[in-house]
Write an enzyme that holds these catalytic residues in place. Structure first.
Site, mmCIF file in Angstrom:
data_model
loop_
_atom_site.group_PDB
_atom_site.id
_atom_site.type_symbol
_atom_site.label_atom_id
_atom_site.label_comp_id
_atom_site.label_asym_id
_atom_site.label_seq_id
_atom_site.Cartn_x
_atom_site.Cartn_y
_atom_site.Cartn_z
ATOM 1 N N PRO A 154 0.813 -1.228 0.000
ATOM 2 C CA PRO A 154 0.000 0.000 0.000
ATOM 3 C C PRO A 154 0.846 1.279 0.000
ATOM 4 C CG PRO A 154 -0.591 -1.499 1.804
ATOM 5 C CD PRO A 154 0.723 -1.942 1.280
ATOM 6 N N GLU A 155 2.167 1.132 0.064
ATOM 7 C CA GLU A 155 3.012 2.324 0.125
ATOM 8 C C GLU A 155 3.849 2.459 -1.148
ATOM 9 O OE1 GLU A 155 4.478 3.286 4.176
ATOM 10 O OE2 GLU A 155 3.555 1.393 4.768
#
Length: 351
Positions: A154-155
């Site tokens: 998610p990063e």
């Protein structure tokens, strides 16, 4: 003559009163400095030797610091090719022009997706002095922390192997890593170590540090009043040490956090949450792990009920906020780096 004598006497009385007030003010400031220190508040270290001493006291392991590694780490901190998309860097979520944060409630990462746990980005300024990293404390130091966001889907969503391939495809980086790390050269560990070296330099000394070091006039009377209230109310119980936070503490000690259901983060396995540093807090809204509160005054009042079981009224919250503004520190000058040009060997962005 009587009138003149009366005027002279009145003037002398005013002077005596002013001197007395100044003396009392000085005594109060000295007492407050001592009380702050006795409460565990500590001034920022002035150099990397001082950082090492604090890390040792906190039981945090760190590799030896090198200015050359920090310079390399600065480039990597801003390097977007460490992300799978080629457009996200450490500075995206930890923007050094925005207090080391991103100014949004939940971090936005790969494919513009919001953090699945609705977690807010903590500041990187002074982060080396935290006793632990991440909201759940899963990283013991900055080296471990630096690896997490690069690989996290998610990063930055970049597997360690791809990160090494990207950096290894750029001759300028390869040369620097060889000079600084010897035969090991470009490795994921060394990439993280260089970034951690740079982050060690992100210290922000403030007027509060001058006050702790004995400058009684570094804080205004209103700021001193706020500091006194900060101590008396018990805020210093968790927001203590050199970073006024940065350690794992129990959350919702006395009451329920009103935005607890925003996101699914509940702390570590024991329900403990890393207390955010209050340094530069006036620049790092929104607040709390899920970024639910945008007003610093409201955050102070919420902490009173959630952690201390007390009601902090508007006047008291304003006083504490006035003190917290004195924690806004001087930022190091950061010149945006120029990066090596991608080559035919550089793995292409994956959007």
């Amino acid at each position: 003559m009587k009138l003149r004598s009366l005027v002279v006497a009145s003037s002398l009385l005013l002077i005596s009163t002013s001197v007395l007030n100044a003396t009392n003010s000085g005594l109060e400031a000295k007492a407050l400095i001592k009380e702050a220190k006795d409460s565990g508040l500590v001034a920022l270290p002035k150099d990397q030797k001082g950082v090492d001493e604090i890390l040792k006291e906190n039981g945090v392991k760190a590799n030896p610091f090198s200015p050359e590694k920090a310079e390399l780490g600065k480039k990597l901190y801003f390097e977007p090719r460490l992300s799978k998309s080629g457009i996200i860097s450490c500075n995206t979520c930890h923007n050094l022009g925005l207090g080391g944060t991103d100014g949004v409630a939940a971090a936005v990462g790969h494919k513009w997706a919001a953090n699945p746990h609705h977690l807010n980005s903590p500041t990187t300024y002074n982060s080396v002095l935290n006793t632990t990293q991440f909201w759940d404390g899963r990283a013991a130091n900055l080296i471990e922390q630096a690896k997490g966001p690069i690989e996290a889907e998610p990063e930055m969503a970049t597997p360690a192997k791809l990160a090494v391939e990207r950096i290894s495809s750029l001759d300028e980086y390869v040369k620097e890593f060889k000079q600084l790390y010897g035969k090991s050269g470009v490795t994921f560990d060394n990439i993280a170590d260089a970034i951690a070296n740079f982050e060690r330099t992100l210290l922000t000394p403030s007027r509060f540090d001058q006050f702790l070091e004995g400058d009684e006039k570094a804080l205004t009377q209103a700021e001193q009043n706020g500091l006194k209230l900060f101590i008396d109310k018990g805020c210093v119980t968790c927001h203590t040490g050199v970073n006024l936070g940065g350690s794992m503490q129990s959350f919702e000690v006395a009451g329920k956090y009103q935005f607890a259901n925003l996101g699914d983060f509940k702390g570590d396995s024991n329900g403990m949450v890393k207390t955010p540093t209050l340094r530069n807090v006036a620049e790092t809204a929104p607040y709390f792990h899920n970024g639910a509160i945008w007003s610093l005054k409201d955050a102070i009042k919420e902490m009173g009920s959630v952690q201390l079981g007390i009601k902090i009224n508007d006047k008291e919250a304003q006083s504490i906020e006035t003190f917290l503004h004195s924690l806004t520190g001087e930022k190091p000058v950061i010149i945006y780096p120029l990066f090596p040009i991608s080559t035919s060997k550089t793995p292409k962005p994956q959007l």
